[in-house]
Design a protein around this motif. Sequence first.
Motif, short mmCIF file in Angstrom:
data_model
loop_
_atom_site.label_atom_id
_atom_site.label_comp_id
_atom_site.label_asym_id
_atom_site.label_seq_id
_atom_site.Cartn_x
_atom_site.Cartn_y
_atom_site.Cartn_z
N ALA A 1 -39.39 73.78 -26.33
CA ALA A 1 -40.26 73.73 -27.49
C ALA A 1 -40.39 72.28 -27.93
O ALA A 1 -39.42 71.53 -27.86
CB ALA A 1 -39.69 74.57 -28.63
N ASP B 1 -42.92 69.33 -30.48
CA ASP B 1 -44.05 68.98 -31.33
C ASP B 1 -44.33 67.50 -31.11
O ASP B 1 -43.88 66.92 -30.11
CB ASP B 1 -43.79 69.34 -32.81
CG ASP B 1 -42.64 68.57 -33.42
OD1 ASP B 1 -42.13 67.62 -32.79
OD2 ASP B 1 -42.25 68.91 -34.55
N THR C 1 -35.45 79.66 -39.39
CA THR C 1 -36.87 79.46 -39.63
C THR C 1 -37.09 79.22 -41.11
O THR C 1 -36.38 79.76 -41.95
CB THR C 1 -37.70 80.67 -39.17
OG1 THR C 1 -37.25 81.83 -39.87
CG2 THR C 1 -37.57 80.89 -37.68
N LYS D 1 -43.95 76.01 -41.09
CA LYS D 1 -43.87 76.33 -39.66
C LYS D 1 -42.71 75.60 -38.97
O LYS D 1 -42.79 75.29 -37.81
CB LYS D 1 -45.18 75.99 -38.98
CG LYS D 1 -46.37 76.76 -39.53
CD LYS D 1 -47.64 76.44 -38.79
CE LYS D 1 -48.19 75.11 -39.24
NZ LYS D 1 -49.50 74.79 -38.67
N TYR E 1 -39.15 75.27 -37.23
CA TYR E 1 -38.16 76.03 -36.48
C TYR E 1 -36.98 75.09 -36.27
O TYR E 1 -37.11 74.04 -35.64
CB TYR E 1 -38.76 76.47 -35.14
CG TYR E 1 -37.88 77.35 -34.30
CD1 TYR E 1 -37.69 78.68 -34.62
CD2 TYR E 1 -37.27 76.86 -33.15
CE1 TYR E 1 -36.91 79.51 -33.84
CE2 TYR E 1 -36.49 77.67 -32.36
CZ TYR E 1 -36.32 79.00 -32.71
OH TYR E 1 -35.54 79.81 -31.92
N ALA F 1 -43.84 74.46 -35.34
CA ALA F 1 -44.53 75.41 -34.46
C ALA F 1 -46.02 75.36 -34.73
O ALA F 1 -46.45 75.08 -35.85
CB ALA F 1 -44.00 76.82 -34.70
N SER G 1 -46.19 82.73 -35.81
CA SER G 1 -46.03 83.81 -34.84
C SER G 1 -45.20 83.37 -33.63
O SER G 1 -44.68 84.21 -32.91
CB SER G 1 -47.40 84.31 -34.38
OG SER G 1 -48.11 83.25 -33.76
N HIS G 2 -45.04 82.07 -33.42
CA HIS G 2 -44.24 81.56 -32.30
C HIS G 2 -42.73 81.74 -32.53
O HIS G 2 -41.96 81.71 -31.58
CB HIS G 2 -44.53 80.08 -32.07
CG HIS G 2 -45.81 79.82 -31.35
ND1 HIS G 2 -47.04 80.00 -31.95
CD2 HIS G 2 -46.05 79.40 -30.10
CE1 HIS G 2 -47.98 79.69 -31.08
NE2 HIS G 2 -47.41 79.32 -29.95
N GLU H 1 -41.20 84.67 -30.58
CA GLU H 1 -41.27 84.37 -29.14
C GLU H 1 -40.20 83.33 -28.77
O GLU H 1 -39.49 83.49 -27.78
CB GLU H 1 -42.67 83.84 -28.82
CG GLU H 1 -42.87 83.42 -27.38
CD GLU H 1 -44.23 82.78 -27.17
OE1 GLU H 1 -44.33 81.96 -26.23
OE2 GLU H 1 -45.17 83.07 -27.93
N TRP H 2 -40.07 82.28 -29.58
CA TRP H 2 -39.08 81.24 -29.31
C TRP H 2 -37.65 81.79 -29.42
O TRP H 2 -36.79 81.45 -28.62
CB TRP H 2 -39.27 80.06 -30.25
CG TRP H 2 -40.44 79.19 -29.88
CD1 TRP H 2 -41.27 79.32 -28.80
CD2 TRP H 2 -40.92 78.06 -30.60
NE1 TRP H 2 -42.23 78.34 -28.81
CE2 TRP H 2 -42.03 77.54 -29.90
CE3 TRP H 2 -40.52 77.43 -31.77
CZ2 TRP H 2 -42.74 76.43 -30.34
CZ3 TRP H 2 -41.23 76.31 -32.20
CH2 TRP H 2 -42.32 75.82 -31.48
N GLN I 1 -36.93 83.75 -26.23
CA GLN I 1 -36.72 82.87 -25.08
C GLN I 1 -35.38 82.15 -25.16
O GLN I 1 -34.66 82.04 -24.17
CB GLN I 1 -37.85 81.84 -24.99
CG GLN I 1 -39.18 82.43 -24.59
CD GLN I 1 -40.30 81.37 -24.62
OE1 GLN I 1 -40.08 80.22 -24.98
NE2 GLN I 1 -41.49 81.78 -24.22
#
Length: 166
Positions: free
Chosen positions: A78, A80, A115, A120, A122, A140, A144-145, A148-149, A152
């Motif tokens: 992940a 940014d 979170t 947003k 993380y 993020a 909504s990620h 999912e993160w 994973q």
Amino acid sequence: MEQRIGSSSQPLEGAGFDPAFIPGLTSPASRPTEEDEPEQKPEVAETEEAGTASADTAEAAPSEQEEDTEVDGPVFEASDRRARLVADHRGVRLSLDDQECEFRWDEIGAVETETARFGKRYTVTVHTPDRRWYPIEIEAPARSHFKEWDAQLDAVLDAYFEEDAG
């Protein structure tokens, strides 16, 4: 009555003053080059080079193969614009701007995620057994990620991170 003149505070220690204070933050010492090694007799150097060349090749080959070959395990990545987090078979690597640190799985005591209630962000925090922690915040693209993160990262932790039972 005695009085001391000057500051009574102790000098500060820690990562803010000594980057080597954080394990994995500084790069390992470089190997000595041929220029650094002392001169040897030519006939001795030739026989040693022939013997050590095969040993060096044998030692270097597994590490090169390990990095070059893809492991069929889960990988979490992940990032940014400033921060990046990678968790795979080698461990966890954190990067923020031009600073990087790497933790092998045996150097990690726990990995915590959080979170933000709003926004947003993380946050992943790597805890070491010596009671230090290293958080990194990744923004993020959308809230909504987060799920999912989390899924994973949990898959990577389940595959590679072994907690000591005791």
